[in-house]
Design an enzyme around this catalytic site. Structure first.
Site, PDB file in Angstrom:
ATOM      1  N   LYS A 108       0.841  -1.203   0.000  1.00 16.93           N
ATOM      2  CA  LYS A 108       0.000   0.000   0.000  1.00 16.93           C
ATOM      3  C   LYS A 108       0.871   1.246   0.000  1.00 16.93           C
ATOM      4  O   LYS A 108       2.039   1.222   0.402  1.00 16.93           O
ATOM      5  CB  LYS A 108      -0.951   0.035   1.209  1.00 16.93           C
ATOM      6  CG  LYS A 108      -0.281   0.029   2.596  1.00 16.93           C
ATOM      7  CD  LYS A 108       0.058   1.383   3.164  1.00 16.93           C
ATOM      8  CE  LYS A 108       0.800   1.261   4.492  1.00 16.93           C
ATOM      9  NZ  LYS A 108       1.454   2.433   4.983  1.00 16.93           N
ATOM     10  N   PRO A 160       8.909  -4.353  -0.249  1.00 15.80           N
ATOM     11  CA  PRO A 160      10.044  -4.033   0.617  1.00 15.80           C
ATOM     12  C   PRO A 160       9.736  -4.280   2.093  1.00 15.80           C
ATOM     13  O   PRO A 160       8.629  -3.999   2.558  1.00 15.80           O
ATOM     14  CB  PRO A 160      10.263  -2.528   0.388  1.00 15.80           C
ATOM     15  CG  PRO A 160       9.582  -2.208  -0.883  1.00 15.80           C
ATOM     16  CD  PRO A 160       8.526  -3.234  -1.119  1.00 15.80           C
ATOM     17  N   ASP A 216      -2.542  -2.147   9.650  1.00 18.86           N
ATOM     18  CA  ASP A 216      -2.669  -2.138   8.189  1.00 18.86           C
ATOM     19  C   ASP A 216      -3.203  -3.458   7.632  1.00 18.86           C
ATOM     20  O   ASP A 216      -3.421  -3.569   6.423  1.00 18.86           O
ATOM     21  CB  ASP A 216      -1.297  -1.875   7.537  1.00 18.86           C
ATOM     22  CG  ASP A 216      -0.855  -0.432   7.704  1.00 18.86           C
ATOM     23  OD1 ASP A 216      -1.730   0.446   7.830  1.00 18.86           O
ATOM     24  OD2 ASP A 216       0.365  -0.191   7.697  1.00 18.86           O
TER      25      ASP A 216
HETATM   26  O1  C5P Z   1      -0.511  -1.823  14.331  1.00 18.40           O
HETATM   27  P1  C5P Z   1       0.939  -1.948  14.055  1.00 18.40           P
HETATM   28  O2  C5P Z   1       1.528  -3.204  14.636  1.00 18.40           O
HETATM   29  O3  C5P Z   1       1.311  -1.765  12.623  1.00 18.40           O
HETATM   30  O4  C5P Z   1       1.627  -0.736  14.814  1.00 18.40           O
HETATM   31  C1  C5P Z   1       2.990  -0.716  15.111  1.00 18.40           C
HETATM   32  C2  C5P Z   1       3.282   0.458  16.020  1.00 18.40           C
HETATM   33  O5  C5P Z   1       3.139   1.680  15.274  1.00 18.40           O
HETATM   34  C3  C5P Z   1       2.352   0.614  17.202  1.00 18.40           C
HETATM   35  O6  C5P Z   1       2.790  -0.161  18.296  1.00 18.40           O
HETATM   36  C4  C5P Z   1       2.472   2.096  17.493  1.00 18.40           C
HETATM   37  O7  C5P Z   1       3.665   2.389  18.175  1.00 18.40           O
HETATM   38  C5  C5P Z   1       2.594   2.697  16.104  1.00 18.40           C
HETATM   39  N1  C5P Z   1       1.278   3.102  15.565  1.00 18.40           N
HETATM   40  C6  C5P Z   1       0.671   4.229  16.095  1.00 18.40           C
HETATM   41  N2  C5P Z   1      -0.553   4.616  15.625  1.00 18.40           N
HETATM   42  C7  C5P Z   1      -1.174   3.917  14.636  1.00 18.40           C
HETATM   43  C8  C5P Z   1      -0.569   2.781  14.076  1.00 18.40           C
HETATM   44  C9  C5P Z   1       0.671   2.376  14.562  1.00 18.40           C
HETATM   45  O8  C5P Z   1       1.225   4.891  16.976  1.00 18.40           O
HETATM   46  N3  C5P Z   1      -2.358   4.335  14.213  1.00 18.40           N
END
Ligand code: C5P
Length: 323
Positions: free
Chosen positions: A10, A110, A157
């Protein structure tokens, strides 16, 4: 039994990052679009004896393709976790299964690049696990709604990579609404050496904001939504925006050279993709994208350049013998 599924990368066309929430995530207003770059995940099932432990339905994981060495091949991998999440959701104890699953991921996205590569693997694995457990192991079949809930638990995501297309995302990015897009749109992706951790980029953004160095969060995506409906790449180029970009550039100042090079090469717009460090350049058509990609490659400011079209679809099962 061998099953195959694909899922796509994406790019965020608008990424507005609101305040940090109590759960550690930031409230987002984003518009994302799936790209033609994809990973393919295979699930091979075999009799259960070769499973490494009683708590997992997966016996092994092999990763090939783009930056495969950077990807964990144990139960911390999101695709592995996705298979076990489906098993748990349908009430199956892995140790009771007659079979276990070997996973094989061919990465075409990537790694740690801000393009939802790990999320795409997980989305494909969710589809594979649902199919395998119901068709081969006699477990109940999970419905789409339950699968989307599991996706959101696995990562912010993952629901988008499951659905694909062009979507407005709210909440952590998991609350999705389709957006009209008159494409196709053509992108050049400039991959950087090394990755950039998503939490690090978000934390940096909080620090920069606390120091009073940044404008207000961009919580209005209407310019991008209107440009997508118009089908005019120049209009979209004027509208694309990423609140995380200053944070990514602060952690990775080398990306300024990449963005500068894309602008010099005549790209309509350049942006850090999501949390970076991949940079995405919007072009007017395929020939333009090929020319911009060649210029960026010649300048030596990227580890690799790729051309992609958008939007693509969501995660999908493939015929077992497809490429
Ligand atoms: O949901 P995901 O595992 O991709 O998120 C990884 C990290 O990115 C989260 O632990 C958080 O620190 C940050 N994040 C965030 N706000 C979001 C998505 C991700 O702060 N909306």
């Amino acid at each position: 039994m061998t099953l195959r599924a694909e899922a796509h990368a994406k790019v965020n066309l608008h990424l507005g990052v609101g305040p940090l929430r109590e759960d550690g995530f930031h409230e987002l207003l984003t518009v994302f679009q799936s790209l033609s770059l994809r990973s393919v995940v295979e699930l091979h099932s075999s009799p259960r004896e070769d499973s490494p432990g009683p708590d997992t339905a997966v016996s092994s994981l092999e990763v090939t393709g783009l930056s495969a060495r950077m990807v964990p091949t144990d139960s911390s991998n999101l695709a592995w976790r996705a298979v076990d999440a489906v098993a748990r959701a349908v009430g199956v104890e892995p140790s009771d299964l007659p079979e276990s699953a070997r996973l094989r991921i061919q990465k075409g996205i990537p790694v740690a690049g801000g393009m939802a590569g790990g999320s795409a693997d997980a989305a494909a694995a969710l589809l594979l696990a649902r199919e395998w457990l119901s068709e081969s192991c006699g477990a109940p079949r999970l419905d789409d709604h339950a699968l989307e809930e599991l996706a959101a638990e696995l990562g912010s995501d993952v629901p988008f990579t499951l659905r694909g297309g062009t979507m407005l995302g709210r909440g952590r990015g998991e609350k999705l609404t389709p957006v009209l897009s008159r494409g196709p749109w053509w992108w050049v992706l400039a991959l950087a050496d090394g990755g950039l951790s998503t939490p690090v980029a978000f934390r940096k953004l909080d620090d920069l904001r606390a120091a009073g160095n940044l404008p207000e969060p961009a919580l209005d995506s209407s310019a991008v939504v209107q440009a997508l409906a118009s089908g005019d790449p120049r209009r979209l180029a004027e509208a694309i925006h990423n609140d995380l970009e200053p944070a990514a550039l602060s952690v990775r100042p080398d990306l300024r050279r990449t963005l500068h090079c894309g602008a010099e090469s005549g790209a309509l717009a350049g942006i850090v993709s999501g949390s970076g460090p991949t940079c995405a350049f919007l072009c007017s058509d395929e020939a333009h994208a090929q020319a911009v990609a060649a210029d960026i490659a010649d300048a030596g400011v990227a580890r690799l350049t790729l051309v992609a079209s958008a939007p693509s679809g969501g995660a999908a099962l493939l015929p077992a013998d497809a490429d």
